[in-house]
Design a protein around this motif. Structure first.
Motif, mmCIF file in Angstrom:
data_model
loop_
_atom_site.group_PDB
_atom_site.id
_atom_site.type_symbol
_atom_site.label_atom_id
_atom_site.label_comp_id
_atom_site.label_asym_id
_atom_site.label_seq_id
_atom_site.Cartn_x
_atom_site.Cartn_y
_atom_site.Cartn_z
ATOM 1 N N GLY A 49 0.829 -1.201 0.239
ATOM 2 C CA GLY A 49 -0.266 -0.020 0.152
ATOM 3 C C GLY A 49 0.825 1.252 -0.041
ATOM 4 O O GLY A 49 0.245 2.373 -0.207
ATOM 5 N N GLU A 50 2.033 1.348 0.190
ATOM 6 C CA GLU A 50 3.134 2.358 0.306
ATOM 7 C C GLU A 50 3.275 2.768 -1.035
ATOM 8 O O GLU A 50 3.837 1.850 -1.903
ATOM 9 C CB GLU A 50 4.249 2.160 1.076
ATOM 10 C CG GLU A 50 5.194 3.034 0.975
ATOM 11 C CD GLU A 50 6.772 2.798 1.450
ATOM 12 O OE1 GLU A 50 7.560 3.696 1.357
ATOM 13 O OE2 GLU A 50 6.819 1.472 2.135
ATOM 14 N N VAL A 51 3.134 4.101 -1.626
ATOM 15 C CA VAL A 51 3.707 4.340 -2.767
ATOM 16 C C VAL A 51 5.128 4.500 -3.077
ATOM 17 O O VAL A 51 5.756 5.254 -2.180
ATOM 18 C CB VAL A 51 2.967 5.793 -3.107
ATOM 19 C CG1 VAL A 51 3.630 6.237 -4.564
ATOM 20 C CG2 VAL A 51 1.600 5.804 -2.834
ATOM 21 N N LEU A 52 5.965 3.737 -3.795
ATOM 22 C CA LEU A 52 7.130 3.535 -4.359
ATOM 23 C C LEU A 52 7.257 4.570 -5.391
ATOM 24 O O LEU A 52 8.386 5.195 -5.587
ATOM 25 C CB LEU A 52 7.770 2.169 -4.723
ATOM 26 C CG LEU A 52 7.504 1.068 -3.478
ATOM 27 C CD1 LEU A 52 8.292 0.098 -4.042
ATOM 28 C CD2 LEU A 52 7.973 1.638 -2.068
ATOM 29 N N LEU B 57 3.882 -6.165 -3.727
ATOM 30 C CA LEU B 57 4.129 -5.347 -4.880
ATOM 31 C C LEU B 57 2.924 -5.157 -5.896
ATOM 32 O O LEU B 57 2.578 -6.127 -6.533
ATOM 33 C CB LEU B 57 5.436 -5.571 -5.489
ATOM 34 C CG LEU B 57 5.768 -4.731 -6.654
ATOM 35 C CD1 LEU B 57 6.497 -3.359 -5.809
ATOM 36 C CD2 LEU B 57 7.100 -5.307 -7.295
ATOM 37 N N THR B 58 2.561 -4.208 -6.139
ATOM 38 C CA THR B 58 1.663 -3.766 -7.179
ATOM 39 C C THR B 58 2.099 -2.886 -8.225
ATOM 40 O O THR B 58 2.675 -1.774 -7.839
ATOM 41 C CB THR B 58 0.266 -3.175 -7.050
ATOM 42 O OG1 THR B 58 0.415 -2.188 -5.944
ATOM 43 C CG2 THR B 58 -0.309 -4.562 -5.784
ATOM 44 N N VAL B 59 1.848 -3.034 -9.644
ATOM 45 C CA VAL B 59 2.342 -2.210 -10.638
ATOM 46 C C VAL B 59 1.222 -2.009 -11.524
ATOM 47 O O VAL B 59 0.894 -2.908 -12.330
ATOM 48 C CB VAL B 59 3.597 -2.753 -11.541
ATOM 49 C CG1 VAL B 59 3.963 -1.904 -12.526
ATOM 50 C CG2 VAL B 59 4.693 -3.316 -10.395
ATOM 51 N N ALA C 205 12.527 -2.364 -6.601
ATOM 52 C CA ALA C 205 11.979 -2.655 -5.420
ATOM 53 C C ALA C 205 12.729 -3.467 -4.486
ATOM 54 O O ALA C 205 12.399 -3.283 -3.176
ATOM 55 C CB ALA C 205 10.501 -3.249 -5.669
ATOM 56 N N SER C 206 13.246 -4.542 -5.094
ATOM 57 C CA SER C 206 14.001 -5.621 -4.290
ATOM 58 C C SER C 206 15.312 -4.742 -3.353
ATOM 59 O O SER C 206 15.647 -5.011 -2.058
ATOM 60 C CB SER C 206 14.714 -6.596 -5.167
ATOM 61 O OG SER C 206 13.668 -7.406 -5.672
#
Length: 347
Positions: free
Chosen positions: A28-31, A297-299, A329-330
């Motif tokens: 849920g955190e925006v990267l 992770l969602t893209v 992300a990793s």
């Protein structure tokens, strides 16, 4: 995420895509979140075949959850005019129905044709359950099943059972005229670019509402949908058991509706290094949604690549972007874990 940003900027500059919106989140955190080529996070896109997994799949699963149908039921139980009694709902969702991929000559956008009767007249290309063969027609049938069981058109069922419960306020079929200025134009058609009119020709001839295509949506709405798959307990919606069943035992990287990373298919849009169990889907207009449930992770990538025509490089570009995202992300996750461990040791 600098590499991802550079990739998208270069693709727009080199006219590979006219515009794009990218949203990357973990837990849920925006990267990363941003728009390119004039597109903004509020831009509405024709998401094409993402309709299959955002509308058609959950609609069928919700009806199964309510015991109003069974995935093992023959399609003809609900669509009596469908003459292939051996084809089941589950086979249509898994793309193992044996149905053709499309109706011959389906790109004749403005031809006067009875698409429903043409679909019902199609012969099977293979024995049901024998092999995976992506089929728009099987998913169109699923939309008809939803309507037959629920007594509502697919778009109305989606509004009441998916969009409203999940807060997807900018998602609908046949968007109203007042939305037009927010909608990314797709392909040139006749004397103008399509804008707010579905790109998929078969869906267009079915009135803009179909199980294979027709949904217009934003990145924010699709993120909401992705989060519902990661955290079903947070919504009085689809039970986790149905979500897990959709992703279990993929055949040739196909679950129910979704493509599922099984470690044996290097041609997925997420690229080859996404973890086993990741799942997603793409849309012909240039859209995609990919989810890694392990790292949450969602893209969401939305583009209108077909604005430059159908011979565009989006199929080659998507894996490059998703690989860059997974690598970034990793590294971000590893850095956070190192920092957390260092702080805990100091304490």
């Amino acid at each position: 995420m600098d590499k991802c940003d550079r990739l998208l900027r270069s693709w727009v500059e080199e006219r590979m895509v006219p515009g794009a919106v990218l949203d990357v989140r973990r837990g849920g955190e925006v990267l990363f979140s941003g728009g390119y080529g004039g597109a903004a996070e509020s831009t509405i896109f024709d998401v094409a075949s993402l309709t299959k997994v955002i509308v058609t799949l959950p609609s069928v699963l919700l009806l199964a959850q309510a015991s109003e149908l069974s995935l093992g039921d023959p399609v003809s139980k609900y669509v009596p005019a469908f003459r292939h009694d051996e084809v089941t709902i589950e086979q249509c969702l898994r793309h193992t129905s044996g149905m053709p991929g499309a109706i011959p000559g389906f790109r004749e956008r403005h031809a006067t044709r009875d698409i429903r009767q043409e679909l019902l007249a199609q012969e099977l290309k293979s024995k049901p359950g024998e092999r995976v063969a992506y089929s728009d027609l099987g998913m169109i049938l699923m939309g008809w099943v939803v309507s037959a069981v629920s007594g509502m058109s697919l778009d109305l069922f989606a509004e009441e059972s998916i969009f409203r419960p999940l807060g997807m306020k900018d998602s609908r079929f046949n968007p109203p005229p007042e939305w037009k200025e927010r909608i990314a134009p797709t392909e040139w058609s006749g004397d103008a670019y399509l804008q707010g009119e579905v790109h998929d020709e078969t869906c267009y001839r079915l009135g803009g509402v179909s199980g294979n295509a027709g949904l217009f949506s934003t990145a924010d709405d699709i993120v909401r949908y992705a989060q519902a798959w990661l955290n079903p307990e947070a919504n009085a919606w689809l039970d986790r058991a149905w979500i897990e069943a959709s992703l279990a035992d993929p055949v040739e990287a196909r679950g129910l509706g979704w493509q599922v990373q099984d470690g044996h298919n290097d041609a997925l849009a997420c690229g080859p290094t996404w973890p086993i169990g990741s799942f997603g889907h793409t849309g012909f207009t240039g859209t995609s949604l990919w989810i890694d449930p392990t790292s949450e992770l969602t893209v969401v990538l939305l583009t209108n690549a077909v604005h430059y025509g159908r011979d565009n490089p989006i199929r080659q570009l998507r894996p490059l972007l998703h690989e860059a995202i997974m690598n970034s992300a990793s590294r971000h996750r590893a850095a956070n874990e190192t920092n957390y461990g260092s702080k805990r040791t100091q304490y």
